[in-house]
Design a protein around this motif. Structure first.
Motif, short mmCIF file in Angstrom:
data_model
loop_
_atom_site.label_atom_id
_atom_site.label_comp_id
_atom_site.label_asym_id
_atom_site.label_seq_id
_atom_site.Cartn_x
_atom_site.Cartn_y
_atom_site.Cartn_z
N ALA A 62 0.82 -1.22 0.00
CA ALA A 62 0.00 0.00 0.00
C ALA A 62 0.84 1.26 0.00
CB ALA A 62 -0.94 0.01 1.21
N PHE A 63 2.01 1.20 0.61
CA PHE A 63 2.87 2.39 0.66
C PHE A 63 3.90 2.41 -0.47
CE2 PHE A 63 1.21 2.13 4.96
CZ PHE A 63 0.70 3.42 5.07
N SER A 64 3.95 1.35 -1.26
CA SER A 64 4.89 1.35 -2.38
C SER A 64 4.21 1.57 -3.72
CB SER A 64 5.67 0.03 -2.41
OG SER A 64 4.80 -1.05 -2.70
N VAL A 65 2.89 1.38 -3.79
CA VAL A 65 2.18 1.59 -5.04
C VAL A 65 2.18 3.08 -5.40
CG1 VAL A 65 -0.12 1.82 -4.02
CG2 VAL A 65 0.10 0.90 -6.31
N ARG A 66 2.25 3.39 -6.67
CA ARG A 66 2.40 4.78 -7.11
C ARG A 66 1.18 5.65 -6.80
NH1 ARG A 66 6.81 6.17 -9.92
NH2 ARG A 66 7.99 4.52 -10.95
N ALA A 67 0.00 5.16 -7.09
CA ALA A 67 -1.21 5.98 -6.94
C ALA A 67 -2.14 5.39 -5.87
CB ALA A 67 -1.95 6.07 -8.26
N ALA A 68 -2.68 6.25 -5.04
CA ALA A 68 -3.62 5.80 -4.01
C ALA A 68 -4.89 5.24 -4.64
CB ALA A 68 -3.95 6.94 -3.07
N ALA A 69 -5.24 5.75 -5.82
CA ALA A 69 -6.43 5.24 -6.51
C ALA A 69 -6.26 3.76 -6.86
CB ALA A 69 -6.71 6.06 -7.76
N ARG A 70 -5.07 3.39 -7.28
CA ARG A 70 -4.82 1.99 -7.61
C ARG A 70 -4.96 1.11 -6.37
NH1 ARG A 70 0.41 -0.64 -10.60
NH2 ARG A 70 -0.47 -2.71 -10.75
N LEU A 71 -4.49 1.61 -5.24
CA LEU A 71 -4.64 0.88 -3.98
C LEU A 71 -6.11 0.60 -3.70
CD1 LEU A 71 -3.79 -0.11 -1.12
CD2 LEU A 71 -3.90 2.29 -0.42
N TRP A 72 -6.94 1.64 -3.81
CA TRP A 72 -8.36 1.48 -3.51
C TRP A 72 -9.06 0.58 -4.52
CZ3 TRP A 72 -10.70 2.46 0.89
CH2 TRP A 72 -10.06 3.28 1.80
N ILE A 73 -8.64 0.63 -5.77
CA ILE A 73 -9.24 -0.25 -6.79
C ILE A 73 -8.91 -1.71 -6.50
CG2 ILE A 73 -9.09 -0.90 -9.23
CD1 ILE A 73 -8.80 2.12 -9.83
N VAL A 74 -7.66 -1.98 -6.15
CA VAL A 74 -7.27 -3.36 -5.82
C VAL A 74 -7.98 -3.85 -4.57
CG1 VAL A 74 -5.32 -4.79 -5.09
CG2 VAL A 74 -5.07 -3.22 -7.02
N LEU A 75 -8.10 -2.99 -3.56
CA LEU A 75 -8.81 -3.38 -2.35
C LEU A 75 -10.28 -3.69 -2.64
CD1 LEU A 75 -7.36 -0.87 0.28
CD2 LEU A 75 -6.89 -3.32 0.11
N ALA A 76 -10.92 -2.85 -3.44
CA ALA A 76 -12.33 -3.07 -3.78
C ALA A 76 -12.50 -4.34 -4.60
CB ALA A 76 -12.87 -1.86 -4.54
N ALA A 77 -11.62 -4.55 -5.58
CA ALA A 77 -11.72 -5.76 -6.40
C ALA A 77 -11.49 -7.02 -5.55
CB ALA A 77 -10.70 -5.70 -7.53
N GLY A 78 -10.55 -6.95 -4.63
CA GLY A 78 -10.30 -8.08 -3.74
C GLY A 78 -11.50 -8.37 -2.84
N MET A 79 -12.13 -7.31 -2.35
CA MET A 79 -13.31 -7.50 -1.51
C MET A 79 -14.46 -8.13 -2.30
SD MET A 79 -12.83 -6.79 1.63
CE MET A 79 -14.51 -6.69 2.20
N VAL A 80 -14.65 -7.68 -3.53
CA VAL A 80 -15.71 -8.25 -4.37
C VAL A 80 -15.43 -9.73 -4.65
CG1 VAL A 80 -16.72 -8.17 -6.69
CG2 VAL A 80 -16.41 -6.07 -5.39
#
Length: 90
Positions: A62-80
């Motif tokens: 989470a702290f190494s990914v370039r964009a915070a938006a990508r973090l949230w997209i991956v978290l949402a996709a993982g939750m789904v």
């Protein structure tokens, strides 16, 4: 340098989002392992132990990914994805 709001989104995503995704993943992994024939208690214990490693990896990522938006997209996709697995196996 990142802005304060992006750092805040990253911290909330890493701590809260990572925790929620880890919980959902541990539940799904325990259900899958039990469905594959592992004893239910062993499946829960193994998935719980692996959950600590998964959460740590999510925090670091989470702290190494370039964009915070990508973090949230991956978290949402993982939750789904894990919610779908939990729903199917329930």
């Amino acid at each position: 340098m990142r802005s304060a709001s992006e750092r805040g989104l990253r911290i909330v995503g890493a701590v809260v989002g990572g925790y929620l995704l880890t919980v959902s993943t541990v539940i799904a992994a325990g259900a899958v392992l039990a469905r594959l024939g592992m004893a239910r208690s062993e499946a829960v214990a193994l998935s719980s132990m692996l959950g600590f490693v998964f959460y740590l990896a999510l925090l670091v990522w989470a702290f190494s990914v370039r964009a915070a938006a990508r973090l949230w997209i991956v978290l949402a996709a993982g939750m789904v994805l894990t919610a779908a697995v939990n729903h199917v196996l329930d």
